[in-house]
Motif scaffolding. Sequence first.
Motif, PDB file in Angstrom:
ATOM      1  N   ILE A  36     -10.588  -2.621  -7.701  1.00  0.00           N
ATOM      2  CA  ILE A  36     -10.206  -1.243  -7.442  1.00  0.00           C
ATOM      3  C   ILE A  36     -11.500  -0.490  -7.186  1.00  0.00           C
ATOM      4  O   ILE A  36     -12.342  -0.358  -8.072  1.00  0.00           O
ATOM      5  N   LEU A  37     -11.656  -0.049  -5.972  1.00  0.00           N
ATOM      6  CA  LEU A  37     -12.947   0.414  -5.466  1.00  0.00           C
ATOM      7  C   LEU A  37     -12.969   1.913  -5.192  1.00  0.00           C
ATOM      8  O   LEU A  37     -12.098   2.437  -4.501  1.00  0.00           O
ATOM      9  N   VAL A  51     -16.603  -3.665   0.923  1.00  0.00           N
ATOM     10  CA  VAL A  51     -15.383  -4.432   1.185  1.00  0.00           C
ATOM     11  C   VAL A  51     -15.736  -5.795   1.783  1.00  0.00           C
ATOM     12  O   VAL A  51     -15.156  -6.826   1.408  1.00  0.00           O
ATOM     13  N   GLU A  52     -16.699  -5.820   2.678  1.00  0.00           N
ATOM     14  CA  GLU A  52     -17.110  -7.084   3.292  1.00  0.00           C
ATOM     15  C   GLU A  52     -17.704  -8.031   2.258  1.00  0.00           C
ATOM     16  O   GLU A  52     -17.462  -9.242   2.299  1.00  0.00           O
ATOM     17  N   ALA A  61      -9.589  -5.670  -1.986  1.00  0.00           N
ATOM     18  CA  ALA A  61      -9.888  -4.390  -2.630  1.00  0.00           C
ATOM     19  C   ALA A  61      -8.807  -3.362  -2.337  1.00  0.00           C
ATOM     20  O   ALA A  61      -8.212  -3.338  -1.255  1.00  0.00           O
ATOM     21  N   LEU A  62      -8.577  -2.520  -3.327  1.00  0.00           N
ATOM     22  CA  LEU A  62      -7.710  -1.351  -3.185  1.00  0.00           C
ATOM     23  C   LEU A  62      -8.579  -0.135  -3.464  1.00  0.00           C
ATOM     24  O   LEU A  62      -9.212  -0.045  -4.515  1.00  0.00           O
ATOM     25  N   GLY A  80     -10.700  -3.421   6.056  1.00  0.00           N
ATOM     26  CA  GLY A  80      -9.634  -4.327   5.668  1.00  0.00           C
ATOM     27  C   GLY A  80      -9.173  -4.239   4.229  1.00  0.00           C
ATOM     28  O   GLY A  80      -8.744  -5.244   3.657  1.00  0.00           O
ATOM     29  N   VAL A  81      -9.234  -3.053   3.616  1.00  0.00           N
ATOM     30  CA  VAL A  81      -8.715  -2.917   2.252  1.00  0.00           C
ATOM     31  C   VAL A  81      -7.192  -3.033   2.267  1.00  0.00           C
ATOM     32  O   VAL A  81      -6.558  -2.851   3.306  1.00  0.00           O
ATOM     33  N   LEU A  82      -6.629  -3.324   1.108  1.00  0.00           N
ATOM     34  CA  LEU A  82      -5.176  -3.452   1.026  1.00  0.00           C
ATOM     35  C   LEU A  82      -4.474  -2.102   1.049  1.00  0.00           C
ATOM     36  O   LEU A  82      -3.284  -2.018   1.335  1.00  0.00           O
TER      37      LEU A  82
END
Length: 201
Positions: A36-37, A51-52, A61-62, A80-82
């Motif tokens: 959780i970012l 994220v990469e 990551a969310l 590309g986070v969820l």
Amino acid sequence: MGLKAMLADQSELTIVASAPTVPELLATGSELDLVILDLRLADGSSPKTNVEQLRAVGVEALVFTSAEDPYLVRLAAKAGVLGVLRKSEPTATVIAAITAAANGEQVVTTEWAAAIDGDPGLQDVGLSPRQRDVLALYASGEKAARVASLTGLAPHTVNDYLGRIRAKYAEAGRPARTKTDLYKRAVEDGWLPIPTRDQPK
């Protein structure tokens, strides 16, 4: 602390580690199902880079954020986070989103969709990637000759791009006659970050 409190009664969700930066989190060696970012970390790193780094080791990551900066939200979303989740959401919404993300599901929210597609209230002007590069550099304060040097384009090509960019914004009903106008359009579309107090525009 707030997140830990939200998840305290959730037997299926456990916070196994926390850290001020992604490298420090990965260095804990913890087995992670989901990160959780926040968008702003202690090292000033880019959401895209974070994220990469996570995806490189197989961790999704969310983003959990106040979403005050569309530029940073867009960087994370396009990396590309969820999903992108606001900290102001009700506890039940946060728990449901984290549960879904931990199961590898996409968490579709208004913030995430807007970051991918741009502000739905602003008509897309259809700039090419090269035009976006020129706009970002020029609008951030560089002179046309410097933009040419940085991009490897000829000066007349840069000026031609700027003319085309202005024309596209005008056609979209979002005129950008001056350099300041171009800066505003670039911020609106997420090509430049919102200025902070120590970076006035």
